[in-house]
Design an enzyme around this catalytic site. Structure first.
Site, PDB file in Angstrom:
ATOM      1  CD  GLU A 178      38.016  39.486  40.820  1.00 44.80           C
ATOM      2  OE1 GLU A 178      37.395  38.893  41.718  1.00 44.80           O
ATOM      3  OE2 GLU A 178      37.572  40.500  40.246  1.00 44.80           O
ATOM      4  CD  GLU A 232      35.737  39.796  35.961  1.00 49.95           C
ATOM      5  OE1 GLU A 232      34.894  40.119  36.830  1.00 49.95           O
ATOM      6  OE2 GLU A 232      36.481  38.821  36.087  1.00 49.95           O
TER       7      GLU A 232
HETATM    8  C1  GAL Z   1      34.569  39.267  39.665  1.00 49.92           C
HETATM    9  C2  GAL Z   1      35.008  37.849  39.279  1.00 49.92           C
HETATM   10  C3  GAL Z   1      34.075  37.263  38.256  1.00 49.92           C
HETATM   11  C4  GAL Z   1      32.637  37.468  38.660  1.00 49.92           C
HETATM   12  C5  GAL Z   1      32.391  38.938  38.891  1.00 49.92           C
HETATM   13  C6  GAL Z   1      30.972  39.288  39.271  1.00 49.92           C
HETATM   14  O1  GAL Z   1      35.146  39.671  40.857  1.00 49.92           O
HETATM   15  O2  GAL Z   1      36.309  37.872  38.742  1.00 49.92           O
HETATM   16  O3  GAL Z   1      34.362  35.891  38.092  1.00 49.92           O
HETATM   17  O4  GAL Z   1      32.398  36.739  39.814  1.00 49.92           O
HETATM   18  O5  GAL Z   1      33.226  39.379  39.918  1.00 49.92           O
HETATM   19  O6  GAL Z   1      30.828  40.668  39.478  1.00 49.92           O
END
Ligand code: GAL
Length: 672
Positions: A150, A305
């Protein structure tokens, strides 16, 4: 075009937090197999475990984990660890820590807290990336490199200031050019040398719009350069696997259309606010992001994710209701993702993410609701591997632009209380999706020719060629739908002279005169004008921004109903060349855009993906040479209905046309 031959299913896995628990690492693999997981992302924040002290590399634990997973049918997306650095690095090279806009330097802490200009940071990242590449270039388990995490934020240190000045010199060449482009005669702000230029700061300049815009562009370019630097290190180490980096939803710190050029595949992290407002609207917002990510490279992308249950960082962390995990994963695939991944596989024991949803929670067993839903989703996606052959093609597109948004939102006036840009774009996007068709979401630099309908909502900035491209599109037979506050400034944020939307007044058959801003909650109305087409023959309300336009050749279809500009045109159409240009002069309610797009798509004879689906069933299509895959999705907590075509084979979901709450149907039809 195909990413992999099956849909990647899995997520971020952090075994480095559990190295003292081999029993847990063993159990994780068993549970992942049971959950139908075929891919994990490793090493995202593992720098300290991979290089515990400067120059000492300890990769054996990672090799073991990767090997063990591979023996169990699970492949690895391997991250470079630059998203968070170890303490020794910041202690020895303090220049790696970020400096804020007020010129204070951060302490060691958190993550994503590095200067991407710093030679020391670049050197240390290079060193570990080369070694990782050397170790894993030939490892068949490693299928993709995940660069950093990110990417975002900015640094205002002296190194960045120097790099910014160098970047400006390359772009503008002379200080006179800058003074002209940034209109520095305003308030006596002329520069007499490049050395005087400083990044925007609350204790210095924040109101030179050209400077602000240049700084954002520089920051994007510098981040892209950092990305390139990491990829070059991997290549130097012999790694040939493709690369990605994970983007965020609606992140305004960077222009992703620039970053996407550096990587092989786009991926992004999807965390919609399910069950906080209207789930249908939340689903539409999520799919607009999917469509944007797909169009960045016109290729399959990854949902890198998502949460299998709740997150830990929303104001209120709601659980995903039963069915949403599967629906959200299928939604990603429906919109062109060849992956559905979670953050995180196993829930950590401590610190900020200890209560973030995970496939395996602190209880640690398979007999949980979340685990069951994840496993079921994995099984369904396994059965849909053939979909990876198929692409998403769209007859309509919505144009968005980060640099235009930066400039528009930085301006003082016409509405400092918020222009509602993304809400406006979303209305236009949703209206097109409600026609039952695929929609692309494009940066303004993308080519336009292939679209039957091109919607251009609030495109404030017209670069030199924007108007020419839109004019050529319309003249050749395209249907352009433009909305208010478009074509106002050039690429340095200087107002265009001689009438706006710049160089498009002939195409639209009108000219901007004034813009009225309305307070929150205040409305004007649209009423049908004589000759308004059926389907647009009722009243609608509008708010926030109401433009007053003077018509030349355009025909008014709707007019304002209130205030001194009652009777002024609000929706117009102009025929131009072989095409038509529509204009909506205000931020109208959703219903206006939905009715207008339905009218336009019917007029053009554009067919919905599926006939007879209930109104808020979301339809998407992936097409292969010999078959089409239709995704029908119900994101409501009530049952919905669709009509199954006789020729369709049901690959997933109920076969009787009934769609239970939060459920999907996936159909395959053979192409004639
Ligand atoms: C994302 C991040 C992850 C984790 C996740 C939690 O933005 O890339 O490492 O923190 O959020 O929702």
């Amino acid at each position: 075009m195909k990413l992999f031959s099956e849909i990647l299913f899995g997520g971020d896995y952090n075994p480095d937090q559990w190295l003292d628990r081999p029993d847990i690492l063993r159990r994780d693999v068993e549970l992942m197999r049971e959950a139908n997981i075929n891919t994990v992302t490793l090493g995202v924040f593992s720098w300290a475990a991979l290089e515990p002290s400067e120059g000492t590399f300890t990769f054996s634990w990672l090799e073991d984990v990767i090997g063990n997973l591979y023996d169990n049918g699970i492949r690895t997306i391997l991250a470079t660890p630059s998203g968070a650095r170890p303490r020794w690095l910041a202690a020895k090279y303090p220049e790696v820590l970020r400096v804020n806009a007020d010129r204070t330097r951060n302490l060691f802490g958190e993550r994503h807290n590095h200067c991407c200009t710093s030679p020391a940071y670049r050197e240390k990242v290079h060193a570990i990336d080369v070694r990782l590449a050397e170790a894993f270039a030939d490892n068949p388990a490693v299928i993709l490199w995940h660069i950093s995490n990110e990417l975002g934020g900015e640094c205002h240190c002296d190194l960045c200031q120097d790099a910014f000045r160098k970047w400006l010199k390359e772009r503008y060449e002379t200080i006179d050019e800058i003074n002209h482009a940034w209109w520095t005669a305003f308030w006596s702000h002329q520069y007499t040398s490049f050395e005087q230029i400083e990044s925007p700061s609350p204790s210095g300049d924040m109101g030179v719009h050209g400077l602000n815009l240049a700084w954002k562009r520089f920051n994007t370019d510098q981040t892209a350069d950092f990305l390139k630097h990491e990829i070059a290190a991997l290549r130097e180490g012999g790694a040939e696997q493709p690369t990605t980096t994970n983007f965020m939803a609606d992140y305004t710190g960077l222009d992703y259309s620039v970053l996407a050029r550096e990587i092989d595949y786009v991926s992004w992290d999807s965390y919609p606010f399910w069950h906080c407002a209207d789930d249908y609207q939340t689903a539409v917002e999520a799919e607009m992001q999917h469509d944007f990510m797909r169009c960045l490279k016109n290729k399959p992308f990854l949902m890198m994710e998502s949460s299998p249950s709740s997150v830990n960082w929303h104001e209120v962390s709601r659980l995903k209701r039963p069915g949403i995990v599967m629906n959200a994963c299928l939604q990603a695939v429906a919109h062109g993702a060849d992956s559905a991944q979670f953050f995180q596989i196993r829930q950590g024991r401590g610190n900020s993410e200890k209560f973030h949803g995970a496939v395996i929670d602190h209880y640690g067993g398979e007999d949980t609701r979340v685990f069951r839903e994840v496993s079921m989703t994995g099984a369904v996606l396994k059965g849909l591997s053939e979909v990876t052959r198929a692409e998403v093609k769209a007859p309509a597109a919505v144009v968005i632009s980060m640099e235009s948004r930066w400039a528009m939102e930085d301006a003082q006036g016409p509405r400092n209380a918020g222009l509602g840009y993304m809400a406006h774009v979303l209305k236009v996007y949703r209206a097109l999706r409600e026609c039952g068709i695929n929609v692309d979401v494009l940066d303004a630099s993308h080519s336009f020719e292939s679209y039957r309908i091109l919607a251009v909502p609030m495109l404030y900035m017209f670069r030199k060629d924007t108007a020419t491209r839109l004019q050529a599109y319309t003249e050749a037979g395209g249907t352009l739908v433009m909305t208010c506050w478009s074509g106002v400034v050039n690429e340095d944020d200087l107002c265009w002279l001689g009438g706006t939307p710049h160089d498009l007044t002939d195409v639209l058959g009108l000219r901007f005169e004034e813009i009225d801003a309305l307070p929150d909650g205040a409305h004007n109305h649209f009423f049908p004008a004589d000759g308004a087409p059926s389907g647009l023959d009722r009243a609608y309300f509008c708010g926030r921004l109401c433009e007053l336009v003077a018509l030349s050749t355009a025909k008014p279809l709707m007019v304002y109903g209130d205030d001194f500009y009652s009777g002024y045109p609000a929706v117009t159409v102009n025929s131009y060349g072989k095409g038509n240009a529509w204009y909506v002069a205000a931020d109208a309610e959703q219903k206006l855009f939905s009715d207008l797009m339905r009218h336009i798509s019917r007029r053009l004879g554009i067919q919905p993906i599926l006939e007879g689906a209930q109104k808020d069933v979301l339809l998407s299509l992936r097409s292969a040479k010999d078959a089409e895959y239709i995704f029908a999705q119900n994101f409501s907590s009530d049952q919905r209905r669709i009509v199954l075509p006789e020729s369709a084979e049901v690959l997933h979901g109920q076969t009787n046309g009934v769609m239970p709450p939060y459920s999907s149907v996936v159909l395959r039809t053979e192409k004639a």
